[in-house]
Write a protein that holds these residues in place. Structure first.
Motif, short mmCIF file in Angstrom:
data_model
loop_
_atom_site.label_atom_id
_atom_site.label_comp_id
_atom_site.label_asym_id
_atom_site.label_seq_id
_atom_site.Cartn_x
_atom_site.Cartn_y
_atom_site.Cartn_z
N ASN A 155 36.03 -14.81 -44.68
CA ASN A 155 36.83 -16.03 -44.80
C ASN A 155 35.99 -17.30 -44.97
O ASN A 155 36.53 -18.41 -44.93
CB ASN A 155 37.82 -16.17 -43.63
N ASN A 156 34.72 -17.13 -45.22
CA ASN A 156 33.90 -18.27 -45.60
C ASN A 156 33.51 -18.20 -47.07
O ASN A 156 32.53 -18.81 -47.51
CB ASN A 156 32.67 -18.39 -44.70
N ASP A 212 31.72 -23.30 -45.44
CA ASP A 212 31.41 -23.30 -44.00
C ASP A 212 29.90 -23.30 -43.74
O ASP A 212 29.35 -22.34 -43.19
CB ASP A 212 32.09 -22.10 -43.31
MG MG Z 1 35.02 -20.75 -41.55
#
Ligand code: MG
Ligand code: ADP
Ligand code: MG
Length: 369
Positions: free
Chosen positions: A225-226, A241
């Motif tokens: 999810n980055n 991120d």
């Molecule tokens: Mg993140």
């Protein structure tokens, strides 16, 4: 607590935006920062979106150093992406300066920063199919490739000794000796597991010190999810991120990805029979990572990839055990002995890697030719 109106009218308005902020809402599923998405009116019915984040000040105590790392790395990436004919507003994060020219701003004791919104791409929360894990490997490898000639030693070490396994081992021994909760007696076997592997703790640290492997820009939070995945092509387009970007080793990022992504069980699984290294996922990630790196890793680094996976897993288990001995002061626990459960899965995974060592090395060799 700031109200959303205050964030919109007092915080967002203090950044260098091309028009008035018409909408601002909480956004995404991040666990570290508070993230907002805002829409800015450009006139003639056109709009542009931005991401505004209140930075987590429990974890990161130097927003200045952190943002210097982010700005330096993203401006470097931006130049490379432009030179390669890519889209620099989508293939890297871009920091939007505050009205006073700073990289971030302080408002009532909180620190905020802003990024251009990456349009036409999505972040996936979980690996649903091996392809997702492969995509993340290619993206993190590519990130490493783009930054291969970045002078990593000029970055701030925002969390000191983050993956220094030797100093983590020292902290661990101290926790055992002090034994403040008198828990050591219950976990003799786990303590011995760590002590038996003391020589391993030096492998990456020594290789870095002796310059056998290069110091590199590491991401240090290589979760799926980055990565922003392009909605059209399904491929990763941008690594986001960058809060934990630091000087380190490529083996840290690779190893940590294997640790959490190629485990057949959950990090806190009580049934250790469910814990093992999934060799298929190990294969897929290794393939993707080496493809993404596109020849930028040295022979020595490639040979150490299995050790990277093992050491990151070992270090993590050792930190869970140290925290258990200290009385659960660092990691959030959701039940008694949670840190002990987590430590046991990590050590089981280490042991499984040791039993699959030949296969792991054969997989790495297969993709390094
Ligand atoms: Mg993140
Ligand atoms: P955290 O450290 O809290 O995970 P992130 O920087 O990963 O914070 O951001 C949280 C979420 O916000 C991401 O998972 C993503 O969905 C979204 N996001 C962050 N930056 C952008 C961006 N530049 N463009 C679009 N979405 C973004
Ligand atoms: Mg983060």
């Amino acid at each position: 607590e700031l109200s959303i109106e205050e964030v919109k009218n007092e915080v967002a308005a203090r950044f260098r935006l091309p028009g008035e902020v018409t909408l601002l809402q909480p956004y995404g599923n991040g666990h570290i920062n508070d993230t907002f998405c805002l829409t800015c009116a450009l006139g003639e019915g056109k709009t542009k979106r931005y991401i505004l984040q209140r930075m987590n000040d429990d974890i990161f105590n130097s927003p200045k150093e952190l943002m210097e790392n982010v700005v330096n790395v993203t401006s470097f990436l931006r130049k490379k992406i432009i030179a390669a004919g890519g889209d620099p507003d989508r293939e890297t994060l871009n920091v939007v300066p505050a009205a006073d020219g700073g990289n971030y701003l302080e408002y009532k004791g909180d620190f905020f920063r802003m990024y251009i919104f990456i349009e036409g791409a999505t972040c996936f929360e979980q690996v649903k199919q091996p392809e997702d894990f492969y995509n993340s490997a290619v993206s993190f490898g590519n990130f490493q490739k783009l930054l291969a000639d970045y002078p990593a030693d000029t970055l701030h070490e925002t969390i000191v000794n983050f993956h220094n396994t030797v100093s983590r081992f020292r902290d661990f021994k101290k926790a055992v000796e002090e034994d403040v909760c008198e828990r050591a007696e219950n976990v003799r076997e786990e303590i011995q597991f760590v002590l038996d592997r003391e020589p391993d703790t030096h492998v990456i640290c020594d290789a870095l010190i002796q310059k056998k492997i290069p110091l590199r820009v590491t991401h240090n939070d290589t979760k799926l999810n980055n990565i922003m995945i392009d909605n059209e092509t399904g491929k990763g387009i941008c690594v986001i991120d960058l809060d934990t970007v630091m000087p380190g080793s490529a083996l840290y990022d690779y190893g940590d990805s294997i640790r959490f992504g190629a485990n057949t069980g959950a990090e806190d699984e009580k049934n250790l029979a469910l814990i093992s290294l999934d060799l298929e996922l190990f294969d897929i990630y290794t393939k993707g990572y080496l493809e993404g790196c596109g020849g930028s890793l040295t022979k020595e680094e490639i040979e150490l990839l299995p050790m990277g996976a093992k050491l990151m897993t070992f270090e993590c288990g050792m930190r869970f055990l140290a925290d258990y001995l200290k009385g659960d002061v660092y990691f959030k626990i959701h039940k008694p002995e949670h840190n002990l459960d987590r430590c046991r899965t990590q050590f089981r995974l280490v042991a499984d890697m040791e039993s699959k060592w030949e296969q792991m090395n054969a997989i790495v060799r297969k993709y390094s030719k």
